[in-house]
Design an enzyme around this catalytic site. Sequence first.
Site, PDB file in Angstrom:
ATOM      1  N   SER A   1       7.388  41.619  73.963  1.00 21.74           N
ATOM      2  CA  SER A   1       7.198  41.069  72.617  1.00 21.74           C
ATOM      3  C   SER A   1       8.537  40.723  71.985  1.00 21.74           C
ATOM      4  CB  SER A   1       6.480  42.086  71.724  1.00 21.74           C
ATOM      5  OG  SER A   1       5.133  42.227  72.072  1.00 21.74           O
TER       6      SER A   1
ATOM      7  N   ASP B   1       0.600  37.969  64.331  1.00 26.56           N
ATOM      8  CA  ASP B   1       0.963  39.358  64.582  1.00 26.56           C
ATOM      9  C   ASP B   1       0.314  40.252  63.526  1.00 26.56           C
ATOM     10  OD1 ASP B   1       2.799  41.703  65.372  1.00 26.56           O
ATOM     11  OD2 ASP B   1       3.602  40.074  66.585  1.00 26.56           O
TER      12      ASP B   1
ATOM     13  N   HIS C   1       5.129  45.836  63.680  1.00 27.07           N
ATOM     14  CA  HIS C   1       5.404  44.955  64.819  1.00 27.07           C
ATOM     15  C   HIS C   1       5.743  43.529  64.373  1.00 27.07           C
ATOM     16  CE1 HIS C   1       4.562  42.722  68.593  1.00 27.07           C
ATOM     17  NE2 HIS C   1       4.879  43.856  69.208  1.00 27.07           N
TER      18      HIS C   1
END
Length: 388
Positions: free
Chosen positions: A328, A141, A174
């Site tokens: 996600s 990520d 994220h």
Amino acid sequence: MDTATFLHLLHEDLGLTQQSARKHLIHFTSKSEYFACKSELLRMTSELPRLSLVLPLDIIHAFSCTLCPDTKLRSFSSTTRIEADTKFIINKVKSRKTVPKRATILSSSRTRTIPWGVDQIGAPEIWSKSVGQNIHIGVIDTGIDYKHPDLHNSISHGINLLNRRLMPHDDNGHGTHIAGTIAATGRNSGIIGVAPRAIIHPVKAFDHNGSAYVSDIIAGIDWCVQNDLDIINMSFGMKTYNPALEQAVMNAYYRGKVIVASSGNDGRKKTIDYPARFPQVVSVGATTRTGRIAPFSNRGTQIDIYAPGERVYSAWIGGKYHELSGTSMATAHVSGVIALMLSMRTMSPQQIKNALRRCAFPLSKRPNARWQPGQLNARRAIRAAGQE
């Protein structure tokens, strides 16, 4: 193949700073020639320093580097194939800062937040049996916030594929959000993830804008395999098929790695993103707080399991918290439950997938002869794991 001549040409090409130069993958059709060339590459780096810019990808027997479109290497050898690398962006739905919707008192002296998704899948009911201890999860990520108080005890070594001299610090948010859902171990007023004793290995392949090259994703998978991690969380997707990515996924799968990926946020009804579309991957769709498929989630029989993905509250960079929606976020819940399962017994990737599909709660009450993916439940997953 004349390896020395090949590497000299490669070194020469790496020195050409043309504006048209871009990242490429150099595939070797022979495994033995790849490793022979890699060995020579490492030996010649002191003599030809620009060769240090080449990234070997053992998992697909290829090199990743920046080349000119008209590189002489294209016609040099019949045992190599050159393809342009591609770039894509993490698909976010929406972002909204907020306060926790509910907190569960876990002791008389501390109040910690159990986010609604962690609670809805029934993870707290399993913590007396499993908290994911000794399970190692690679999160490919944007990195992780090493200073976040809820993640401090969950992080082990990782890698920054954008700059290997730096730590995989998160400059986007994220990756930290995903890690928090999987394995946060909040103290005082912090949050708790699905598997609070699992170990997160941050693999930074995405930049601050949330974009990454496929070669960096492959390098991340390769790193996870080389470091013998149990689970690879890939909370991202791309629309187009990429054979190199499929090869990396397949090789990781056959090495016993459980790969979990998000289906995508386009609201499509019959198709999902890659790598979730590969059969070796546990593909994840998103549900709302009311247990319905989220409007933004891709859906259909290509999905293996649905999990909470609407307005998920989790860790954020700067030691803060944030609310995000997307498949996600759903993927992170599934990786956490798989950690709970693997902590209790050793299972193959296919056994994990079979157990998750079999144990899911139905999302539709309408009778249907065809199998339909259902919603994640930790208690039923642990029970199904024992039956595999």
